[in-house]
Design a protein around this motif. Structure first.
Motif, PDB file in Angstrom:
ATOM      1  N   THR B  58       0.762  -1.360  -0.233  1.00 21.69           N
ATOM      2  CA  THR B  58      -0.098  -0.045   0.328  1.00 21.69           C
ATOM      3  C   THR B  58       0.852   1.348  -0.144  1.00 21.69           C
ATOM      4  OG1 THR B  58      -0.136  -0.121   2.221  1.00 21.69           O
ATOM      5  CG2 THR B  58      -1.942  -1.075   1.217  1.00 21.69           C
ATOM      6  N   TRP B  61       1.414   3.318  -3.119  1.00 20.51           N
ATOM      7  CA  TRP B  61       0.416   4.206  -3.813  1.00 20.51           C
ATOM      8  C   TRP B  61      -0.232   5.272  -2.856  1.00 20.51           C
ATOM      9  CZ3 TRP B  61      -1.178   1.676  -7.971  1.00 20.51           C
ATOM     10  CH2 TRP B  61      -1.158   0.408  -8.237  1.00 20.51           C
ATOM     11  N   VAL B  62       0.167   5.289  -1.630  1.00 18.17           N
ATOM     12  CA  VAL B  62       0.066   6.389  -0.773  1.00 18.17           C
ATOM     13  C   VAL B  62       0.985   7.323  -1.416  1.00 18.17           C
ATOM     14  CG1 VAL B  62       0.315   7.385   1.462  1.00 18.17           C
ATOM     15  CG2 VAL B  62      -0.481   5.104   1.309  1.00 18.17           C
ATOM     16  N   TRP B  64       2.142   7.883  -4.360  1.00 23.27           N
ATOM     17  CA  TRP B  64       1.582   8.304  -5.827  1.00 23.27           C
ATOM     18  C   TRP B  64       0.554   9.468  -5.097  1.00 23.27           C
ATOM     19  CZ3 TRP B  64      -0.362   4.927 -10.210  1.00 23.27           C
ATOM     20  CH2 TRP B  64      -0.780   5.694 -11.272  1.00 23.27           C
ATOM     21  N   VAL B  65      -0.190   9.385  -4.404  1.00 23.88           N
ATOM     22  CA  VAL B  65      -1.028  10.401  -3.898  1.00 23.88           C
ATOM     23  C   VAL B  65      -0.601  11.415  -3.382  1.00 23.88           C
ATOM     24  CG1 VAL B  65      -3.246  10.968  -2.385  1.00 23.88           C
ATOM     25  CG2 VAL B  65      -2.991   8.737  -3.512  1.00 23.88           C
ATOM     26  N   VAL B  66       0.658  11.177  -2.531  1.00 20.09           N
ATOM     27  CA  VAL B  66       1.104  12.389  -1.956  1.00 20.09           C
ATOM     28  C   VAL B  66       2.043  13.203  -2.606  1.00 20.09           C
ATOM     29  CG1 VAL B  66       2.853  13.130  -0.220  1.00 20.09           C
ATOM     30  CG2 VAL B  66       1.061  11.336   0.424  1.00 20.09           C
ATOM     31  N   GLN B  68       2.051  12.839  -6.089  1.00 18.87           N
ATOM     32  CA  GLN B  68       1.432  13.086  -7.521  1.00 18.87           C
ATOM     33  C   GLN B  68       2.318  12.521  -8.561  1.00 18.87           C
ATOM     34  OE1 GLN B  68      -1.958  14.747  -8.132  1.00 18.87           O
ATOM     35  NE2 GLN B  68      -1.708  13.945  -5.934  1.00 18.87           N
ATOM     36  N   ASP B  69       3.130  11.444  -8.322  1.00 19.32           N
ATOM     37  CA  ASP B  69       4.043  10.951  -9.220  1.00 19.32           C
ATOM     38  C   ASP B  69       3.602   9.566  -9.239  1.00 19.32           C
ATOM     39  OD1 ASP B  69       5.651  13.287  -9.835  1.00 19.32           O
ATOM     40  OD2 ASP B  69       6.905  12.805  -8.233  1.00 19.32           O
ATOM     41  N   PRO B  70       3.482   8.835 -10.302  1.00 21.36           N
ATOM     42  CA  PRO B  70       3.152   7.289 -10.444  1.00 21.36           C
ATOM     43  C   PRO B  70       4.166   6.554  -9.705  1.00 21.36           C
ATOM     44  CG  PRO B  70       3.042   8.437 -12.759  1.00 21.36           C
ATOM     45  CD  PRO B  70       3.718   9.221 -11.707  1.00 21.36           C
ATOM     46  N   SER B  71       3.438   5.787  -8.838  1.00 22.49           N
ATOM     47  CA  SER B  71       4.413   4.701  -8.077  1.00 22.49           C
ATOM     48  C   SER B  71       3.456   3.457  -8.013  1.00 22.49           C
ATOM     49  CB  SER B  71       4.672   5.021  -6.694  1.00 22.49           C
ATOM     50  OG  SER B  71       5.452   6.374  -6.936  1.00 22.49           O
TER      51      SER B  71
END
Lengths: 285, 271
Positions: B58, B61-62, B64-66, B68-71
């Protein structure tokens, strides 16, 4: 109940990953072996005496003038410092993958700079201004003791040439070896000196080419040494920016401080001419 | 999200106590049962078959949200051999990070990285009796870094990340159907050097090509010993451990250095 699946597939995946992981490390060129030359600078093999002092003084004056005309290769030193900034930043970042400190980094930097020229051509005109190419290697986050390169019809201007009020246009076509010693950190913070060895030809604007095969050592303290032959080996004349007008000569039989204008050398107890302690021997010619 | 909801809704309710069929999936060759779901703070897993499960971590994915870069990341684990007491599995995990505007510190400008990390695992587990199970893993971690990381006007590329090979030994002793003790020993006999190339525009007239290799040699033989305990109730599971040794970054399996106290925590529901 047992169930068998084709395990070779999983094994093949792991084996393939192992093969992919074996990447070549960069080949790190060792610099030229300059240890025998360095040892002469550290422990001169020739003597200075009444019989050879005139010839030595003449050779020293001529050689030191040439070195001065080429600015003690300050142009090379400043370029290396610029390249070093980039190497240091890059290597430090790459080696900083460890919790609690940096990991050692091995590598090589090959740089090329278009020489400044004499002002008659565009600054970045390599055909007109020539170039300097060099290779610096580092291992365990320290530079190797020596690096090497070449001047290709490299033109640049030298300021502050003794006896000249305007910058002197010079050109070099030569191989260059440089010894900075072991253990120099990637930020060059502990660099004390660079021993240059030039093999090629030089030219002053408006003059003919001349063989320029010379070696000299530049200290960050401002001392510049070179090497000239005497009867039984080599002696090391030097100038110190802090003591203008005086040429020191280190020989196997001691250190001398000379005034070439007055044609006299005085043996001293120390190795510097900044604070001369007069010894027993005076050489005149 | 709809796929995940379908999975949750369609999952077969199952007991999650420590039983003959419900076994720990971390550091072992075991997989979830078909249609079982592990929904955790740090991991989500789903059993497609009794011998095949997929999952994801998880935290990326967090990220990515924080940022704003694809992970993204995913893994699949396949129990290809099940002899009752002895099982073997293969697992492949892939992480992909596409990070822009990364602050590299004082000595550099911001940069952008595309990083792929692929830990591949071959695991075997042997069940001695109702109490004792011993598992071992052999793991190869392959990393790639590419992109246009900018360090003082240097464009860097190459495999700048770490590859390593590590072995794990995991002993489980079940005290009851709720409680089990674990001892995990991790050892990385090989940590490969990371090679990177860069070219730098030093100034208008000067360029430099730099090849560098970060020497991870001193990370060879990194180790970690981590005792812990697992509580497995009907749905909720808690794994707690604390150990000492080198840091093995969870999930990524990248090895750090310097001995330290290393905690471990997993909280999840198993349906």
């Amino acid at each position: 109940m047992s169930r068998w699946r084709p395990g070779w597939l999983a094994l093949a995946l792991v084996a393939a990953a192992l093969v992919v992981g074996c990447e070549d490390e960069p080949t790190i060129p060792e610099g030229p072996d300059m240890t025998s030359l360095v040892s002469i600078y550290d422990d001169p093999t020739g003597t200075l005496n009444e019989q050879n002092v005139e010839d030595v003084a003449e050779s020293a004056a001529e050689q030191l003038t040439r070195i001065d005309q080429f600015g003690e290769l300050e142009f090379v030193q400043s370029t290396v410092e610029s390249v070093d900034d980039a190497i240091e930043s890059f290597a430090t970042e790459r080696g900083d993958d460890r919790v609690g400190g940096s990991l050692p980094v091995n590598g090589v930097a090959r740089f090329k700079t278009i020489c400044p020229g004499w002002g008659s051509a565009e600054r970045l005109d390599e055909d007109a201004n020539g170039s300097l190419n060099a290779t610096l290697s580092f291992r365990d986050s320290e530079y190797l003791p020596s690096y090497f390169g070449s001047f290709v019809s490299c033109q640049f201007m030298v300021d502050d040439v003794e006896g000249m009020s305007t910058p002197l246009p010079v050109e070099l076509d030569a191989k260059i070896n440089a010894y900075i010693g072991p253990g120099v950190a990637l930020d060059l913070a502990n660099l004390e000196s660079t021993l240059f060895e030039l093999l090629g030809v030089g030219r002053l604007e408006g003059e003919e080419d001349f063989p320029f095969e010379v070696d000299f050592r530049v200290f960050t303290s401002g001392v510049v040494e070179t090497r000239v032959p005497s009867d039984d080996g080599d002696v090391i004349p030097f100038v110190d920016a802090a003591v203008p007008g005086v040429v020191g000569i280190r020989a196997s039989n001691g250190s001398f401080c000379c005034d070439f204008g007055e044609r006299i050398c005085i043996q001293t107890q120390g190795s510097s001419c900044e604070d001369v302690t007069v010894g027993d021997t005076q050489l005149t010619w | 999200m709809s796929a995940l909801a379908a999975v949750v809704l369609g999952a077969t309710p199952a007991h999650a106590y420590l039983t003959e069929t419900d076994r720990q999936t971390d550091f072992t060759a075991f997989t979830l049962q078909q249609n079982q779901l592990r929904l955790g703070v740090f991991e989500v897993e789903y059993g497609i078959l009794d011998s095949l499960m997929v999952g994801t971590y998880t935290a990326p994915w967090v990220l990515w949200v924080v940022l704003q870069d694809p992970s993204v990341n995913a893994y699949a684990k396949w129990k290809f051999l099940d002899l009752g007491r002895f099982a073997m599995s293969a697992r492949a995990t892939a992480f992909y990070f596409d990070l822009d505007d990364v602050d590299l510190g004082d000595a550099s400008d911001e940069g952008a990285f595309r990083t792929t990390i692929i830990p591949l695992t071959l695991a075997g587990s042997y069940i001695f009796d109702d109490h004792w199970t011993l598992s071992s893993e052999a793991i190869w971690v392959q990393s790639f870094v590419s992109g246009d990381a900018t360090v003082d006007d240097m464009e860097a590329w190459g495999s700048g990340a770490q590859n390593n090979f590590q072995l794990t030994l995991n002993g489980e002793y079940r005290l009851s159907r709720v409680t089990a003790l674990n001892l995990i020993v991790r050892w990385a006999p090989y940590v490969g050097n990371a090679n990177t190339q860069a070219n730098a525009q030093i100034d208008d007239a000067t360029t430099a090509d730099v090849e560098a290799s970060v020497q991870f040699d001193e990370l060879n033989n990194s180790w970690l010993i981590q005792p812990g305990v697992t509580f497995s109730w009907e749905y909720i599971n808690i794994q707690v451990g604390v150990g000492y040794g080198d840091l093995f970054i969870p999930a990524l399996r990248i090895v750090g250095a310097d001995k330290t106290i290393v905690p471990d925590l997993a909280i999840f529901a198993r349906f």
